[in-house]
Design a protein around this motif. Structure first.
Motif, PDB file in Angstrom:
ATOM      1  N   ALA A   1      11.159  -6.765  -3.395  1.00 27.96           N
ATOM      2  CA  ALA A   1      10.046  -7.345  -4.708  1.00 27.96           C
ATOM      3  C   ALA A   1       9.352  -6.510  -5.049  1.00 27.96           C
ATOM      4  N   LEU A   2       8.868  -5.332  -4.900  1.00 20.30           N
ATOM      5  CA  LEU A   2       8.196  -4.804  -4.776  1.00 20.30           C
ATOM      6  C   LEU A   2       8.336  -4.244  -6.247  1.00 20.30           C
ATOM      7  N   ILE A   3       9.940  -3.243  -6.252  1.00 20.65           N
ATOM      8  CA  ILE A   3      10.082  -2.466  -7.758  1.00 20.65           C
ATOM      9  C   ILE A   3      10.537  -3.735  -8.576  1.00 20.65           C
ATOM     10  N   ARG A   4      10.688  -5.154  -8.302  1.00 15.83           N
ATOM     11  CA  ARG A   4      10.979  -6.016  -9.300  1.00 15.83           C
ATOM     12  C   ARG A   4       9.295  -5.947  -9.766  1.00 15.83           C
ATOM     13  N   TYR A   5       8.978  -6.437  -8.821  1.00 13.56           N
ATOM     14  CA  TYR A   5       7.320  -7.044  -9.358  1.00 13.56           C
ATOM     15  C   TYR A   5       6.426  -6.201 -10.253  1.00 13.56           C
ATOM     16  N   ASN A   6       6.419  -4.250  -9.869  1.00 13.44           N
ATOM     17  CA  ASN A   6       6.004  -3.656 -11.034  1.00 13.44           C
ATOM     18  C   ASN A   6       6.784  -3.030 -12.029  1.00 13.44           C
ATOM     19  N   ASP A   7       7.959  -3.406 -12.016  1.00  9.78           N
ATOM     20  CA  ASP A   7       8.881  -3.555 -13.404  1.00  9.78           C
ATOM     21  C   ASP A   7       8.234  -4.644 -14.387  1.00  9.78           C
ATOM     22  N   ASP A   8       7.867  -5.534 -13.892  1.00 12.54           N
ATOM     23  CA  ASP A   8       7.648  -7.069 -14.605  1.00 12.54           C
ATOM     24  C   ASP A   8       5.797  -6.696 -15.266  1.00 12.54           C
TER      25      ASP A   8
ATOM     26  N   HIS B   1      -0.949  -7.065  -6.436  1.00 14.13           N
ATOM     27  CA  HIS B   1       0.014  -8.250  -4.781  1.00 14.13           C
ATOM     28  C   HIS B   1       0.870  -8.947  -4.939  1.00 14.13           C
ATOM     29  N   LEU B   2       2.463  -8.623  -4.391  1.00 16.94           N
ATOM     30  CA  LEU B   2       3.086  -9.599  -4.573  1.00 16.94           C
ATOM     31  C   LEU B   2       2.598 -11.296  -4.547  1.00 16.94           C
ATOM     32  N   PRO B   3       3.051 -11.971  -5.458  1.00 10.94           N
ATOM     33  CA  PRO B   3       2.792 -13.119  -5.758  1.00 10.94           C
ATOM     34  C   PRO B   3       4.103 -13.740  -4.001  1.00 10.94           C
TER      35      PRO B   3
ATOM     36  N   VAL C   1       1.061  -0.890  -0.023  1.00  8.69           N
ATOM     37  CA  VAL C   1      -0.029  -0.298   0.143  1.00  8.69           C
ATOM     38  C   VAL C   1       0.987   1.262   0.147  1.00  8.69           C
ATOM     39  N   GLU C   2       1.695   1.313   0.718  1.00  9.39           N
ATOM     40  CA  GLU C   2       2.212   2.421   0.842  1.00  9.39           C
ATOM     41  C   GLU C   2       3.580   3.311  -0.595  1.00  9.39           C
ATOM     42  N   PHE C   3       3.726   1.498  -1.434  1.00 12.67           N
ATOM     43  CA  PHE C   3       4.737   1.264  -2.410  1.00 12.67           C
ATOM     44  C   PHE C   3       3.653   2.023  -3.615  1.00 12.67           C
TER      45      PHE C   3
END
Length: 359
Positions: free
Chosen positions: A348-355, A310-312, A294-296
């Motif tokens: 992980a959030l950075i990598r996930y949102n880049d994906d 949401h992150l897996p 949420v903060e990200f």
């Protein structure tokens, strides 16, 4: 798999992960949970993307092809990790998974059938609440009919209220919050259908609904006159939690390599993975991931508008040493619950949102 390992319960969630946490906490509160090992996979890539929700898709449309191939790989991934018994923390997804399960040698605990079985012999009219696809499919109605139980679904107007309570981007349950607006809409539906159709029991046929309609909140709603005092609210997630701990099964090794089960449309992002010593640790870590998510997104002017964002995540019992070895062989790092989680989650959030941005 060795013959001496604790029986392993596999839980597939991610549709959304909030409901998965709710199921984990209910299992944790049940006697005998400490005599099992757990593999809990919050695979949010099983969900519809935000712009696909509340649309009608045929089996040959990309969203459905993606979900089907991703579900196959998810089941085989859980088999590869050694699940002996599996449950699905989503009611509506049972329609898809039931079509795939005959090919997978695992004991599956069907939440809909088990919930219907608890109502066998009742003479009451049962209201089934859930997302559009669930109530329109008739899955619960058929399961209840097999037990000799009559059931109904909300009116079109009330069904819109249910969907808003779950999906509204400002106050819906899928936004990782429980708001007064969502609670009010759900109470309005129950009260209205009780009056219009004479329903005296309500099945919460969507695993998001028990997040807002808990035993405690329903008691409060009854005291405040928001829902009738005689209404019995049946939490299908609680039924599943009980049944997972009493089910028996023995997993079977995969025939061939796991990659063999990846399809053309499989949607895969390696889950953020933790080994844990308790179910309470799963809930605690996943809630911390929610907070960071949420903060990200807020820092980027965004918000959680559906499960797909949401992150897996994956949680494995620390006693299952072979699971950690298999994950490392796949290139999936396994973190300890005692690690400093903040940097791990943000990375992980950075990598996930880049994906996601590449889609």
């Amino acid at each position: 798999m060795g013959s001496m390992h604790l029986p392993r319960i596999g839980i597939i969630g991610g549709l959304g992960n909030e409901a998965m946490v709710d199921l984990v906490e209910k299992i944790d509160a049940t006697k005998g949970a400490n005599k099992r090992a757990f593999i809990v996979f919050g695979n949010s890539r099983l969900a519809y993307k935000p712009d696909e929700v509340m649309q009608s898709w045929t089996a040959t449309d990309e969203p459905e092809l993606r979900k089907a191939d991703t579900a196959v790989y998810t089941l085989r991934f859980m088999q590869y990790l050694g699940a002996d018994v599996m449950g699905l923390a989503c009611n509506s997804a049972h329609d898809l998974f039931r079509k795939l399960l005959p090919e997978v040698p695992v004991t599956f605990v069907d939440m809909l059938h088990r919930t219907a079985h608890t109502l066998e012999g009742t003479q009451d009219n049962v209201l089934v609440m859930g997302v559009n696809s669930l109530v329109d499919s008739g899955l619960y109605q058929s399961a209840l009919m097999e037990q000799g139980v009559s059931s109904t679904k909300p009116s079109a107007e009330n069904q819109q209220k249910v969907m808003a309570a779950i999906y509204d981007p400002a106050f819906g349950i899928k936004t990782a919050q429980i708001t007064p607006e969502a609670e009010t809409l759900l109470c309005d539906v129950i009260r209205s259908e009780c009056e219009l159709q004479g329903c005296s029991k309500v099945v919460l046929g969507c695993t998001e609904l028990p997040l807002a309609l808990t035993a405690e909140s329903c008691a409060r709603f009854k005291q405040e006159g928001l829902i009738p005092a005689h209404i019995e609210v049946i939490d299908a997630s609680n039924v599943l939690a009980q049944c997972l701990l009493t089910a028996h099964g023995k997993g079977k090794a995969l025939d061939g390599a796991l990659d063999h089960y990846k399809g053309k449309h499989t949607d895969w992002f390696a889950p953020l993975t933790f080994k844990v010593t308790s179910l309470s640790a799963i809930a605690r870590i996943q809630k911390e991931i929610f907070r960071h998510t949420v903060e990200f997104l807020a820092a980027r002017g965004q918000s959680v508008t559906g499960s797909y964002l949401h992150l897996p995540t994956l949680f494995v019992s620390s006693s299952a040493n072979d699971v950690e070895d298999k994950l490392i062989d796949m290139g999936i790092p396994v973190h300890c619950a005692g690690d400093d989680l903040g940097p791990v989650i943000v990375d992980a959030l950075i990598r996930y949102n880049d994906d996601l941005s590449r889609d």
